[in-house]
Design an enzyme around this catalytic site. Structure first.
Site: not given
Lengths: 707, 49
Positions: A19, A22, A421, A602, A606
């Site tokens: 944001c 930050c 997966d 993921d 993989d």
């Protein structure tokens, strides 16, 4: 003055910036530091660029950012820089072409409305002055690509474009010098403008893909604290670490290199490399893998392999190799051009020869040949594909599916089977308590107190579940964690413990589900079971994919007992205990048999399979490696985006084909006119704009393709 | 006719000025951080002063 000129520059990746607060916190926090000359956060790329005096070091800056509460990761040296130079060059060319097209068109309209004599000549000369630099500048992307193709003895879409534009400009200049009535400057320049729009859109999509690749090496540790021979310690970058060095790995840190544990014992999270969700104990003499996470205690590790030799680097190499097949894929537009370009050139040449034979004179014949080239120039074809794809990608993005480039959509439409997966893809990759927790209010508070203090995945799962229930934390004393066993403490003098069932005197049975036990002194210890939930709509997704003719199979690195229940629940078959290389083999065999595999996965394990698949998708929860290897990334807790994306890709392919048909149909109408010599510059410009608008309008229908 | 001698250069110059402004903004990094520009407006600069 000279002192200020010597500034060092460094960039960090800041994943935690969310944001405006930050940004302000980091920038304002860094500026007062002596030696920092400038700090600017780029919110879009989640990076910070710092200019600093040589007395500071990148490491000190990193610590300063950490002190502000943000995690700053060095930009890995090996990762390619996200480079949008090509898009920028195209955008500049587009701006110049737009300027040229508008002004030349303005002058042309006066000529068409009947300007004659000296006025027409003046306008032609002005057009020439604007058009020639414009063509020379804005046409470069086409000339370069056409030349590159011709040199290799091939032809692509850019060859007819380049020839058409160059010939049209040259001939128009000749007309202008001769004082003739027809100049095609407007056609040449607006053609470039329309084509650059398509080219720019395509390039923007590709940039998005490259931004993903930059993150590739981020999962691996950027470096480690090395124990020097003199006993001191120094931070070294991962590429400076060599076998034989001893590195200190703190709890919560990733190993920067492969090695053997010399001192200490801990638990490691290997999910990044093996896909296994449960942490494994690691003791003296055990092998630590680069990229895995130290969950428990500090360790001293003797490095056995570093940099390119680590097992994680091997996986990334395997991924590069597996991805090579995909680069052989020929985009649909180029496939069309292979047929289109020779046809167009033959036609133009034939009209020239025909009119020469008919005795029209070379000037007249050339003019007609150029009119044929301009009319057939694949303006609508050049727009047909990128516009459809960018509209479809925009629609998918609204549904939380990020398609990385246009060719991904084309390949997605071709997919005819799916390989999933398991962990993190079919399942959420997040452990949750199976059923209600068998704990009363006081026990829950104590359990949260214990679980919060541990990094073990089961503790974290318990923490998340209890915090979601708004359980208050009990204040515990004497917290002590034994890695791989459990954590214990005292609540008002009573001992509380959370850990392995055996540790608390419970029989774990033969269950394969992850479980832990909780015990409060004086009460019977209780067993807490956890499960990795299957994504809610996984069954529905697989059914929809089957209805579209795509059969699904699970490829998992996990054990048979863990995979079987999932496969049974979904009614699919599964291959289990596969290593990354086995997954690639399974996919390569299918591809060799002529199938087009959509791989959905993921993990880092993989990665090679994602690269090997004809096309691939990864959930947004995937590792960076998984995300960058995949062609599309989808957000959310569901699996349905896979089916939505396949459907949208097929609709996009249908619209692209319609657009081709429209463009070719328009050519069938206009080309005979051009061959007969009836096409004036005005008709050419009008026909070109009309066909482009038609193609655009048809592509816009894809806005609803993701519903 | 005499108007053209004035109007055409003016039109071209205005167009060129727009083109130059765009090319400048592109090379000056005005489009580097579009999301950041959107949130930076929210930063309260008096806060820490």
């Amino acid at each position: 003055m000279s002192e200020a000129a010597v500034s060092e520059h460094v960039e960090f990746v800041l994943p935690g910036v969310k944001c405006a607060g930050c940004i302000a916190k980091i920038e304002n926090g860094l500026r007062p530091i002596k030696g920092v000359r400038g700090a600017r956060v780029n919110f879009t790329t989640k990076r910070i660029a710092i200019d600093y005096a040589p007395e500071l070091t990148p490491d000190a800056l990193r610590r300063a950012i950490a002190a502000l509460g943000f995690d700053a990761q060095p930009v890995a040296a090996a990762a390619p820089v996200a480079d949008d130079r090509e898009s920028k060059a195209l955008l500049r060319a587009l701006a110049v072409a737009g300027f040229g097209a508008m002004n030349v068109m303005l002058l042309s309209v006066s000529v068409w409305s009947g300007a004659s004599g000296a006025t027409r000549e003046l306008f032609h000369w002005l057009s020439a002055l604007i058009a020639m630099p414009t063509v020379a500048y804005a046409g470069r992307p086409f000339f370069k690509s056409a030349w590159a193709a011709l040199r290799r003895g091939r032809t692509n879409m850019d060859v007819p474009i380049s020839i058409g534009v160059t010939l049209a400009t040259a001939l128009s200049l000749f007309e202008t010098i001769e004082g003739g009535p027809h100049a095609y400057f407007d056609g040449a320049v607006s053609l470039l403008f329309f084509l650059l729009v398509g080219r720019f859109l395509d390039s923007v999509m590709r940039d998005r893909a490259r931004a993903g690749v930059t993150a590739l090496m981020r999962e691996t540790a950027p470096g480690a604290t090395i124990i020097l021979p003199d006993g001191g310690a120094a931070w070294k970058r991962a590429d400076e670490i060599e076998p034989g060095m001893r590195m200190l790995v703190a709890a919560g840190e990733r190993f920067a290199a492969d090695g053997l544990v010399e001192q200490g014992e801990t638990l490691v999270d290997r999910s990044l490399v093996t896909g296994e969700t449960m942490p494994e104990p690691l003791t003296r003499g055990g092998a630590a893998l680069a990229g895995t996470l130290n969950l428990g205690h500090p360790l001293t590790v003797r490095v056995t392999a570093a940099g390119e030799q680590t097992s994680i680097a091997a996986i990334i190499r395997m991924m590069d190799a597996a991805g090579q097949g995909r680069s052989l894929y020929v985009r649909i537009a180029d496939r069309a051009a292979r047929l289109y370009a020779p046809a167009v050139h033959t036609l133009a040449l034939a009209s020239f020869a025909g009119w020469m034979l008919a005795g029209a004179g070379w000037h007249q014949s050339l003019l007609i040949a150029v009119a044929v080239l301009i009319i057939t120039c694949p303006c609508a074809l050049g727009l047909a594909v990128p516009v459809s794809q960018i509209v479809a990608a925009g629609a998918l993005m609204k549904r939380g599916i990020l398609i990385k480039d246009g060719s991904a959509l084309e390949r997605l439409a071709e997919a005819d089977c799916v390989r999933f997966d398991k962990t993190g893809t079919i399942t959420r990759g997040r452990l949750v308590p199976a059923g209600a927790l068998p704990l009363d209010a006081q026990e829950k508070q104590a359990a949260l107190g214990l679980a919060r203090a541990s990094r073990h995945p089961l503790s974290r799962a318990l923490t998340a579940a209890l915090e979601a229930d708004h359980v208050e934390v009990a204040q515990l004393e004497d917290l002590r964690e034994s890695p791989g066993i459990g954590i214990e403490g005292r609540l008002h003098g009573r001992r509380v413990a959370l850990g392995r069932p055996g540790w608390l005197g419970l029989d774990a049975g033969t269950s394969v589900a992850p479980q832990m036990a909780f015990g409060l002194d004086g009460c019977r210890p209780k067993l807490l079971r956890f499960a990795d939930q299957i994504r809610a709509d996984a069954g529905e997704t697989i059914a929809q994919l089957r209805a579209m003719g795509l059969e699904s199979v699970i490829l998992s690195g996990d054990r048979r007992e863990a995979v079987l229940p999932v496969a049974n629940a979904l009614g699919t078959t599964a291959l289990v205990e596969l290593l990354p290389a086995d997954k690639v083999d399974a996919i390569a065999r299918l591809q060799a048999a002529g199938r087009h595999v959509l791989m959905v996965g993921d993990g880092l394990n993989d990665g090679p399979a994602l690269a090997a698949g004809h096309v691939s998708m990864a959930p947004a929860s995937a590792t960076d490696v998984g995300q960058s290897a995949a062609d599309a990334v989808f957000l959310g807790d569901g699996l349905m985006p896979v089916a939505i994306a396949v459907r949208a890709a097929r609709r996009t392919r249908a619209v692209v084909r319609q657009n081709f048909a429209l463009a070719i149909g328009y050519n069938l109408l206009a080309v005979p006119l051009a061959i007969c010599g009836l096409v004036t510059p005005m008709i050419a410009a009008a026909a070109m704009s009309a066909s482009s608008l038609l193609v655009l309008g048809n592509a816009l229908r894809l806005r609803r393709c993701a519903r | 006719m005499s108007g053209l001698g004035l109007l055409i250069p003016i039109a071209l110059l205005l167009g060129l000025a727009g083109l130059a402004a765009f090319l400048w903004s592109l090379s000056a990094g005005q489009y580097e951080d579009l999301d950041g520009a959107a949130v930076r407006i929210l930063i309260d600069e008096d806060e820490e002063a």
